[in-house]
Design a protein around this motif. Structure first.
Motif, PDB file in Angstrom:
ATOM      1  N   LEU A   1       0.841  -1.201   0.000  1.00 56.78           N
ATOM      2  CA  LEU A   1       0.000   0.000   0.000  1.00 56.78           C
ATOM      3  C   LEU A   1       0.867   1.239   0.000  1.00 56.78           C
ATOM      4  O   LEU A   1       1.829   1.326   0.767  1.00 56.78           O
ATOM      5  N   MET A   2       0.527   2.205  -0.859  1.00 60.25           N
ATOM      6  CA  MET A   2       1.191   3.498  -0.839  1.00 60.25           C
ATOM      7  C   MET A   2       0.154   4.558  -0.489  1.00 60.25           C
ATOM      8  O   MET A   2      -0.889   4.645  -1.132  1.00 60.25           O
ATOM      9  N   ILE A   3       0.448   5.336   0.543  1.00 58.22           N
ATOM     10  CA  ILE A   3      -0.404   6.451   0.940  1.00 58.22           C
ATOM     11  C   ILE A   3       0.131   7.699   0.254  1.00 58.22           C
ATOM     12  O   ILE A   3       1.248   8.149   0.553  1.00 58.22           O
ATOM     13  N   CYS A   4      -0.638   8.220  -0.671  1.00 53.70           N
ATOM     14  CA  CYS A   4      -0.203   9.367  -1.474  1.00 53.70           C
ATOM     15  C   CYS A   4      -0.880  10.625  -0.924  1.00 53.70           C
ATOM     16  O   CYS A   4      -2.075  10.844  -1.146  1.00 53.70           O
ATOM     17  N   ASP A   5      -0.125  11.440  -0.192  1.00 54.23           N
ATOM     18  CA  ASP A   5      -0.682  12.620   0.473  1.00 54.23           C
ATOM     19  C   ASP A   5      -0.569  13.840  -0.441  1.00 54.23           C
ATOM     20  O   ASP A   5       0.442  14.533  -0.439  1.00 54.23           O
ATOM     21  N   GLU A   6      -1.597  14.058  -1.234  1.00 48.76           N
ATOM     22  CA  GLU A   6      -1.632  15.160  -2.197  1.00 48.76           C
ATOM     23  C   GLU A   6      -0.312  15.247  -2.970  1.00 48.76           C
ATOM     24  O   GLU A   6       0.375  16.278  -2.958  1.00 48.76           O
ATOM     25  N   PRO A   7       0.074  14.171  -3.659  1.00 53.15           N
ATOM     26  CA  PRO A   7       1.410  14.104  -4.265  1.00 53.15           C
ATOM     27  C   PRO A   7       1.601  15.019  -5.468  1.00 53.15           C
ATOM     28  O   PRO A   7       2.733  15.186  -5.919  1.00 53.15           O
ATOM     29  N   ILE A   8       0.522  15.606  -5.981  1.00 50.54           N
ATOM     30  CA  ILE A   8       0.669  16.452  -7.172  1.00 50.54           C
ATOM     31  C   ILE A   8       0.265  17.903  -6.926  1.00 50.54           C
ATOM     32  O   ILE A   8       0.380  18.736  -7.814  1.00 50.54           O
ATOM     33  N   SER A   9      -0.208  18.220  -5.719  1.00 48.16           N
ATOM     34  CA  SER A   9      -0.768  19.555  -5.481  1.00 48.16           C
ATOM     35  C   SER A   9       0.272  20.665  -5.573  1.00 48.16           C
ATOM     36  O   SER A   9      -0.060  21.811  -5.893  1.00 48.16           O
ATOM     37  N   SER A  10       1.544  20.352  -5.301  1.00 48.43           N
ATOM     38  CA  SER A  10       2.581  21.382  -5.338  1.00 48.43           C
ATOM     39  C   SER A  10       3.304  21.439  -6.689  1.00 48.43           C
ATOM     40  O   SER A  10       4.267  22.199  -6.841  1.00 48.43           O
ATOM     41  N   LEU A  11       2.839  20.646  -7.651  1.00 45.25           N
ATOM     42  CA  LEU A  11       3.498  20.573  -8.955  1.00 45.25           C
ATOM     43  C   LEU A  11       2.769  21.408  -9.993  1.00 45.25           C
ATOM     44  O   LEU A  11       1.567  21.673  -9.870  1.00 45.25           O
ATOM     45  N   ASP A  12       3.489  21.806 -11.047  1.00 43.68           N
ATOM     46  CA  ASP A  12       2.862  22.502 -12.168  1.00 43.68           C
ATOM     47  C   ASP A  12       1.813  21.600 -12.804  1.00 43.68           C
ATOM     48  O   ASP A  12       1.953  20.367 -12.821  1.00 43.68           O
ATOM     49  N   VAL A  13       0.773  22.218 -13.335  1.00 45.66           N
ATOM     50  CA  VAL A  13      -0.320  21.450 -13.961  1.00 45.66           C
ATOM     51  C   VAL A  13       0.212  20.559 -15.076  1.00 45.66           C
ATOM     52  O   VAL A  13      -0.246  19.430 -15.255  1.00 45.66           O
ATOM     53  N   SER A  14       1.194  21.037 -15.813  1.00 43.94           N
ATOM     54  CA  SER A  14       1.751  20.256 -16.927  1.00 43.94           C
ATOM     55  C   SER A  14       2.450  18.992 -16.440  1.00 43.94           C
ATOM     56  O   SER A  14       2.585  18.020 -17.186  1.00 43.94           O
ATOM     57  N   ILE A  15       2.913  18.996 -15.198  1.00 40.99           N
ATOM     58  CA  ILE A  15       3.646  17.861 -14.641  1.00 40.99           C
ATOM     59  C   ILE A  15       2.708  16.904 -13.899  1.00 40.99           C
ATOM     60  O   ILE A  15       2.991  15.705 -13.779  1.00 40.99           O
ATOM     61  N   GLN A  16       1.586  17.409 -13.421  1.00 40.95           N
ATOM     62  CA  GLN A  16       0.691  16.596 -12.605  1.00 40.95           C
ATOM     63  C   GLN A  16       0.237  15.327 -13.327  1.00 40.95           C
ATOM     64  O   GLN A  16       0.250  14.239 -12.752  1.00 40.95           O
ATOM     65  N   ALA A  17      -0.153  15.467 -14.587  1.00 40.23           N
ATOM     66  CA  ALA A  17      -0.639  14.309 -15.345  1.00 40.23           C
ATOM     67  C   ALA A  17       0.458  13.261 -15.511  1.00 40.23           C
ATOM     68  O   ALA A  17       0.182  12.052 -15.467  1.00 40.23           O
ATOM     69  N   GLN A  18       1.705  13.710 -15.697  1.00 40.21           N
ATOM     70  CA  GLN A  18       2.820  12.762 -15.840  1.00 40.21           C
ATOM     71  C   GLN A  18       2.993  11.926 -14.573  1.00 40.21           C
ATOM     72  O   GLN A  18       3.207  10.715 -14.639  1.00 40.21           O
ATOM     73  N   VAL A  19       2.910  12.574 -13.409  1.00 40.27           N
ATOM     74  CA  VAL A  19       3.093  11.860 -12.142  1.00 40.27           C
ATOM     75  C   VAL A  19       1.936  10.897 -11.906  1.00 40.27           C
ATOM     76  O   VAL A  19       2.135   9.764 -11.468  1.00 40.27           O
ATOM     77  N   VAL A  20       0.717  11.333 -12.214  1.00 36.45           N
ATOM     78  CA  VAL A  20      -0.452  10.451 -12.047  1.00 36.45           C
ATOM     79  C   VAL A  20      -0.351   9.253 -12.986  1.00 36.45           C
ATOM     80  O   VAL A  20      -0.635   8.108 -12.591  1.00 36.45           O
ATOM     81  N   ASN A  21       0.058   9.487 -14.224  1.00 37.85           N
ATOM     82  CA  ASN A  21       0.233   8.379 -15.169  1.00 37.85           C
ATOM     83  C   ASN A  21       1.299   7.407 -14.690  1.00 37.85           C
ATOM     84  O   ASN A  21       1.173   6.189 -14.861  1.00 37.85           O
ATOM     85  N   LEU A  22       2.366   7.937 -14.080  1.00 37.22           N
ATOM     86  CA  LEU A  22       3.419   7.077 -13.516  1.00 37.22           C
ATOM     87  C   LEU A  22       2.852   6.217 -12.389  1.00 37.22           C
ATOM     88  O   LEU A  22       3.108   5.007 -12.339  1.00 37.22           O
ATOM     89  N   LEU A  23       2.068   6.816 -11.508  1.00 34.28           N
ATOM     90  CA  LEU A  23       1.473   6.064 -10.394  1.00 34.28           C
ATOM     91  C   LEU A  23       0.557   4.959 -10.916  1.00 34.28           C
ATOM     92  O   LEU A  23       0.551   3.839 -10.389  1.00 34.28           O
ATOM     93  N   GLU A  24      -0.207   5.249 -11.944  1.00 33.45           N
ATOM     94  CA  GLU A  24      -1.110   4.242 -12.515  1.00 33.45           C
ATOM     95  C   GLU A  24      -0.323   3.111 -13.161  1.00 33.45           C
ATOM     96  O   GLU A  24      -0.687   1.935 -13.021  1.00 33.45           O
ATOM     97  N   ALA A  25       0.754   3.449 -13.860  1.00 31.02           N
ATOM     98  CA  ALA A  25       1.579   2.415 -14.495  1.00 31.02           C
ATOM     99  C   ALA A  25       2.245   1.525 -13.450  1.00 31.02           C
ATOM    100  O   ALA A  25       2.303   0.298 -13.600  1.00 31.02           O
ATOM    101  N   LEU A  26       2.736   2.126 -12.381  1.00 33.79           N
ATOM    102  CA  LEU A  26       3.356   1.352 -11.300  1.00 33.79           C
ATOM    103  C   LEU A  26       2.340   0.452 -10.613  1.00 33.79           C
ATOM    104  O   LEU A  26       2.644  -0.690 -10.256  1.00 33.79           O
ATOM    105  N   GLN A  27       1.137   0.954 -10.450  1.00 34.72           N
ATOM    106  CA  GLN A  27       0.085   0.152  -9.810  1.00 34.72           C
ATOM    107  C   GLN A  27      -0.220  -1.098 -10.625  1.00 34.72           C
ATOM    108  O   GLN A  27      -0.345  -2.199 -10.077  1.00 34.72           O
TER     109      GLN A  27
END
Length: 332
Positions: free
Chosen positions: A181-207
């Protein structure tokens, strides 16, 4: 026990976390409690993403940190495959806790600026005595590759990376011990909007690749809808509504959830014009002195006298759809 129960990885039962309010400089005394989390219960299944949303101050982050015992709980249980994490100590606690990991909100604050990337990512391996020397170095390089970073960066420091790259380093560190289990505490809120989707896509691929489960804490409802299988809505330390993603968005049964979803912009301008926006009046009450009865009654547009006196229980209105509201049936 049905198949759904067998597939439960983590079960949070009646989790409570109060922070004492201390007054006085010389003679200190406790004058009250901040009731950050007050009886929260939910389950996370293997391979599932549970989204946890709510306003700032609703207790989302405290839930995640208390689950890992970064904050010691006031009461409640967190069962990992049936073992209560709250009753363990020493080696047993470390063994079970190694199956849980956390990605913090701010990658600028969560990475030690005096450590190189290799040391940061390898820290969990050192603490839990996993591997040695070259074996550990190879594992660190593998982890960096998994999150899309060049292994040659092991000798670089956090200030040499962008915000998105720093969060990838934090994700690599969280993956070091192969958590369930990974607890993701607002992992994209401090990132630029252009980067947020990349990080979310990475999390989905890892899952998908590692069969991870996520507790995804956020306040961006559109992003939570994208990544989550089920969503829990928190208000003032309690769960207001818990349901499958599509069920929650298509037919929210709690007035607070309805207000939150009405604020999410729609891509179709015609539908956006027709939509009725629900504006909540007033501020969220203080968790040091929550209202009697239903905690939402001070802002609820449908409030009745019963709501002011009796606290509602979290009950299953429809299959897999739980609501903390006395009169949720009127929205069916």
């Amino acid at each position: 026990m049905n198949d759904s129960e067998k597939n439960v990885l983590v079960s949070v039962q009646g989790l409570v976390k109060y922070f004492p309010i201390i007054r006085g400089t010389i003679i200190q005394r406790k004058v009250g409690d901040i009731k950050a989390v007050d009886g929260v219960s939910f389950k996370i299944h293997r391979g599932e993403t549970l989204g946890l949303v709510g306003e700032t101050g609703s207790g989302k982050t405290t839930v995640g940190r208390t689950m890992l015992r970064l904050y010691e709980p006031t009461a409640g249980a967190v069962l990992v495959d049936g073992v209560d994490l709250m009753k363990l100590k020493g080696k047993e606690l470390n063994r079970i806790r190694s199956r849980l990991a956390m990605i913090f909100q701010d990658p600028y604050a969560s990475l030690n600026p005096r450590m190189t990337t290799g040391i940061i990512v390898g820290e969990p391996l050192r603490v839990h005595k996993v591997g040695r020397g070259k074996e550990r170095q190879e594992r660190v390089k593998e982890l960096l590759l998994n999150v899309g970073l060049d292994p040659i960066s092991v000798n670089r420091y956090p200030h040499e990376f962008s915000g998105g790259q720093r969060q990838r380093i934090a994700i690599a560190r969280a993956l070091a011990l192969n958590p369930d289990l990974m607890i993701c505490d607002e992992p994209i809120s401090s990132l630029d909007v252009s980067i947020q989707a990349q990080v979310v896509n990475l999390l989905e691929a890892l899952q998908e690749r590692l069969n991870l489960s996520y507790l995804f804490i956020a306040h961006d409802l559109s992003m939570v809808r994208h990544i989550s299988d089920r969503i829990a809505v928190m208000y003032l330390g309690k769960i207001a509504e818990l349901a499958d993603r599509d069920s929650l968005y298509q037919r929210p049964l709690h007035p607070y959830t309805q207000a939150l979803i009405s604020a999410v912009p729609l891509p179709d301008p015609d539908l956006q014009k027709k939509r009725k926006r629900i504006i909540l009046v007033g501020d969220i009450p203080s968790p040091a002195n929550p209202p009697q009865g239903c905690r939402f009654h001070t802002r609820c547009p449908f409030v009745q006298d019963h709501c002011r006196l009796v606290e509602p229980e979290l009950r299953e209105i429809e299959p897999r759809h739980w609501v903390t509201c006395h009169f949720a049936e009127q929205f069916l």
